[in-house]
Scaffold this active site. Structure first.
Site, PDB file in Angstrom:
ATOM      1  N   LEU A   1      19.852 105.953  47.699  1.00  0.00           N
ATOM      2  CA  LEU A   1      20.418 105.392  48.934  1.00  0.00           C
ATOM      3  C   LEU A   1      20.896 106.469  49.900  1.00  0.00           C
ATOM      4  O   LEU A   1      21.175 106.189  51.061  1.00  0.00           O
ATOM      5  CB  LEU A   1      21.574 104.436  48.616  1.00  0.00           C
ATOM      6  CG  LEU A   1      21.272 103.246  47.711  1.00  0.00           C
ATOM      7  CD1 LEU A   1      22.379 102.204  47.822  1.00  0.00           C
ATOM      8  CD2 LEU A   1      19.925 102.611  48.014  1.00  0.00           C
TER       9      LEU A   1
ATOM     10  N   LYS B   1      35.425  96.883  54.676  1.00  0.00           N
ATOM     11  CA  LYS B   1      34.448  95.861  54.268  1.00  0.00           C
ATOM     12  C   LYS B   1      35.040  94.744  53.408  1.00  0.00           C
ATOM     13  O   LYS B   1      34.544  93.625  53.415  1.00  0.00           O
ATOM     14  CB  LYS B   1      33.291  96.514  53.506  1.00  0.00           C
ATOM     15  CG  LYS B   1      32.337  97.297  54.378  1.00  0.00           C
ATOM     16  CD  LYS B   1      31.160  97.782  53.541  1.00  0.00           C
ATOM     17  CE  LYS B   1      30.104  98.407  54.420  1.00  0.00           C
ATOM     18  NZ  LYS B   1      28.870  98.687  53.673  1.00  0.00           N
TER      19      LYS B   1
ATOM     20  N   ASP C   1      23.551  94.432  53.646  1.00  0.00           N
ATOM     21  CA  ASP C   1      23.225  95.689  52.946  1.00  0.00           C
ATOM     22  C   ASP C   1      22.176  95.479  51.850  1.00  0.00           C
ATOM     23  O   ASP C   1      21.198  96.219  51.757  1.00  0.00           O
ATOM     24  CB  ASP C   1      24.478  96.287  52.305  1.00  0.00           C
ATOM     25  CG  ASP C   1      25.391  96.953  53.318  1.00  0.00           C
ATOM     26  OD1 ASP C   1      24.902  97.404  54.367  1.00  0.00           O
ATOM     27  OD2 ASP C   1      26.605  97.019  53.048  1.00  0.00           O
TER      28      ASP C   1
ATOM     29  N   SER D   1      28.605 107.886  62.777  1.00  0.00           N
ATOM     30  CA  SER D   1      27.679 106.761  62.675  1.00  0.00           C
ATOM     31  C   SER D   1      26.477 106.899  63.615  1.00  0.00           C
ATOM     32  O   SER D   1      26.628 107.291  64.771  1.00  0.00           O
ATOM     33  CB  SER D   1      28.409 105.452  62.984  1.00  0.00           C
ATOM     34  OG  SER D   1      27.470 104.394  63.010  1.00  0.00           O
TER      35      SER D   1
ATOM     36  N   ALA E   1      28.661 102.049  40.539  1.00  0.00           N
ATOM     37  CA  ALA E   1      29.134 100.658  40.442  1.00  0.00           C
ATOM     38  C   ALA E   1      30.103 100.334  41.576  1.00  0.00           C
ATOM     39  O   ALA E   1      30.964  99.485  41.444  1.00  0.00           O
ATOM     40  CB  ALA E   1      29.791 100.424  39.086  1.00  0.00           C
ATOM     41  N   GLY E   2      29.944 101.018  42.716  1.00  0.00           N
ATOM     42  CA  GLY E   2      30.786 100.760  43.880  1.00  0.00           C
ATOM     43  C   GLY E   2      30.175  99.695  44.777  1.00  0.00           C
ATOM     44  O   GLY E   2      29.366  98.872  44.339  1.00  0.00           O
TER      45      GLY E   2
ATOM     46  N   ASN F   1      29.618  93.321  55.750  1.00  0.00           N
ATOM     47  CA  ASN F   1      29.235  94.434  56.640  1.00  0.00           C
ATOM     48  C   ASN F   1      28.849  93.952  58.034  1.00  0.00           C
ATOM     49  O   ASN F   1      28.597  94.755  58.922  1.00  0.00           O
ATOM     50  CB  ASN F   1      28.094  95.266  56.032  1.00  0.00           C
ATOM     51  CG  ASN F   1      26.728  94.652  56.288  1.00  0.00           C
ATOM     52  OD1 ASN F   1      26.593  93.426  56.313  1.00  0.00           O
ATOM     53  ND2 ASN F   1      25.723  95.481  56.479  1.00  0.00           N
TER      54      ASN F   1
ATOM     55  N   GLY G   1      16.920 106.574  51.350  1.00  0.00           N
ATOM     56  CA  GLY G   1      17.943 105.637  51.810  1.00  0.00           C
ATOM     57  C   GLY G   1      17.893 105.274  53.282  1.00  0.00           C
ATOM     58  O   GLY G   1      18.605 104.364  53.721  1.00  0.00           O
TER      59      GLY G   1
HETATM   60  P1  ATR Z   1      29.823 102.934  48.066  1.00  0.00           P
HETATM   61  O1  ATR Z   1      30.319 101.863  48.981  1.00  0.00           O
HETATM   62  O2  ATR Z   1      28.990 103.978  48.770  1.00  0.00           O
HETATM   63  O3  ATR Z   1      29.148 102.398  46.863  1.00  0.00           O
HETATM   64  P2  ATR Z   1      32.198 103.431  46.490  1.00  0.00           P
HETATM   65  O4  ATR Z   1      32.445 101.977  46.414  1.00  0.00           O
HETATM   66  O5  ATR Z   1      33.331 104.365  46.758  1.00  0.00           O
HETATM   67  O6  ATR Z   1      31.133 103.769  47.620  1.00  0.00           O
HETATM   68  O7  ATR Z   1      31.449 103.880  45.135  1.00  0.00           O
HETATM   69  C1  ATR Z   1      31.110 105.210  44.865  1.00  0.00           C
HETATM   70  C2  ATR Z   1      30.302 105.277  43.570  1.00  0.00           C
HETATM   71  O8  ATR Z   1      29.852 106.617  43.385  1.00  0.00           O
HETATM   72  C3  ATR Z   1      31.108 104.915  42.338  1.00  0.00           C
HETATM   73  O9  ATR Z   1      30.250 104.327  41.391  1.00  0.00           O
HETATM   74  C4  ATR Z   1      31.594 106.300  41.859  1.00  0.00           C
HETATM   75  O10 ATR Z   1      31.910 106.364  40.490  1.00  0.00           O
HETATM   76  P3  ATR Z   1      33.389 105.955  39.968  1.00  0.00           P
HETATM   77  O11 ATR Z   1      33.425 104.458  39.928  1.00  0.00           O
HETATM   78  O12 ATR Z   1      33.488 106.562  38.608  1.00  0.00           O
HETATM   79  O13 ATR Z   1      34.371 106.534  40.945  1.00  0.00           O
HETATM   80  C5  ATR Z   1      30.361 107.111  42.126  1.00  0.00           C
HETATM   81  N1  ATR Z   1      30.642 108.545  42.270  1.00  0.00           N
HETATM   82  C6  ATR Z   1      31.241 109.178  43.306  1.00  0.00           C
HETATM   83  N2  ATR Z   1      31.314 110.495  43.079  1.00  0.00           N
HETATM   84  C7  ATR Z   1      30.753 110.719  41.862  1.00  0.00           C
HETATM   85  C8  ATR Z   1      30.522 111.889  41.062  1.00  0.00           C
HETATM   86  N3  ATR Z   1      30.883 113.106  41.459  1.00  0.00           N
HETATM   87  N4  ATR Z   1      29.906 111.712  39.865  1.00  0.00           N
HETATM   88  C9  ATR Z   1      29.526 110.493  39.435  1.00  0.00           C
HETATM   89  N5  ATR Z   1      29.716 109.357  40.157  1.00  0.00           N
HETATM   90  C10 ATR Z   1      30.316 109.466  41.347  1.00  0.00           C
END
Ligand code: ATR
Length: 283
Positions: free
Chosen positions: A224, A71, A107, A20, A133-134, A92, A247
């Site tokens: 980001l 979180k 955030d 961090s 969508a995370g 956060n 980002g």
């Molecule tokens: P954050 O808090 O950074 O958003 P997260 O909640 O773990 O982290 O979300 C990660 C995002 O990156 C998700 O949308 C994930 O897709 P999935 O829902 O299908 O897992 C996406 N992601 C991570 N690695 C990926 C990859 N190699 N290709 C496409 N999408 C990816």
């Protein structure tokens, strides 16, 4: 910096936290403002989270940031969760005030602040495509929907998650889950593309989450990721005449907003940005 019996304490809890940059950024912010405050980083295992929060409260910490993987789980240990954090589904930043722990989320607001300051982009009436969508996508999606985006399309590897996020955002705007196969068409019609996945992040900077041919000169591309600063996506976007936004600003402004909530003072944003540039340059 003088540390003594009346130093006010803040920090970060997460796992891991060794990478961090927040301690350097926040401690410099306190120093710059002449505030007798300090910011620590604590590596807290998930099974210790409840005890860690109770400990920070007992020890009189004025507030702290929360990062992966706490979180969501931290919410059940707080007295109050503000609307932004409730709707995003993640906290956060915690503020300790009058014996109460209040959870918020800076955030999304940090992202928007950075976007507007650095590019002048006006979200109202604009069409947005979000990749991912995370947690980060939820924060950005909620904030852009509330700020008046006309339409938000969500593209995600796991399509069900894109649909779920779109369903949630429909309370404020037109929102659709878009299958990866239809992403190109949506991007061609969009004003803003926000990349929230880890594709293209160090140590795999060659990754590009979309077909570069879909990028165009009327698009603002926001990634980001801040390591590397210029991702492959941003390079491809520039080549095609699109505007780009990195980002780093989101990291900076989510911290600046937390600083302001804890201290009630304006954050020395410019200085904090210089510190981030410097420490990230070293990494
Ligand atoms: P954050 O808090 O950074 O958003 P997260 O909640 O773990 O982290 O979300 C990660 C995002 O990156 C998700 O949308 C994930 O897709 P999935 O829902 O299908 O897992 C996406 N992601 C991570 N690695 C990926 C990859 N190699 N290709 C496409 N999408 C990816």
């Amino acid at each position: 910096m003088k540390l003594d019996a009346v130093t006010e304490k803040t920090g970060l809890i997460g796992h891991p936290v060794a990478h961090s940059k927040s301690p350097e950024m926040m401690n410099e912010a306190f120093r710059r403002e002449g505030l007798p405050w300090v910011y620590f980083a604590f590596d807290v295992a998930s099974e210790e989270l409840g005890r860690a929060v109770a400990g920070l409260k007992s020890l009189g910490f004025r507030g702290w940031n929360v990062t992966i993987p706490h979180k969501v789980a931290v919410m059940e240990h707080l007295d109050e969760v503000e609307e932004s954090a409730r709707e995003i589904g993640a906290v956060n930043t915690v503020i300790h005030r009058n014996g109460r722990l209040i959870g918020t989320n800076t955030d999304g607001a940090g992202y928007l602040e950075s976007l507007v300051r650095e590019t002048g982009f006006d979200v109202k009436g604009r069409r947005v495509v979000i990749l991912g969508a995370g947690g980060a996508a939820r924060a950005v999606g909620y904030t852009l929907a509330r700020a008046g985006a006309e339409q938000i399309g969500i593209v995600n590897r796991t399509e069900k998650k894109a649909q779920d996020l779109a369903d949630h955002l429909r309370r404020w705007t037109r929102a659709d889950g878009i299958s990866p196969g239809e992403a190109d068409t949506a991007i061609r019609e969009a004003d803003l593309l926000v990349q929230t996945t880890s594709v293209g992040m160090h140590p795999h900077p060659e990754g590009c989450p979309v077909d570069p041919a879909s990028l165009h000169k009327d698009l603002l591309v926001s990634d980001l990721i801040y390591h590397p600063r210029q991702t492959r996506l941003l390079q491809e976007a520039k080549t095609r005449g699109a505007r780009v936004h990195s980002g780093l600003g989101m990291l900076l402004h989510q911290g600046a907003l937390a600083f302001e909530r804890w201290t009630g003072r304006q954050a020395p944003v410019e200085r904090m940005g210089e510190v981030l540039e410097q420490v990230l340059g070293e990494s």
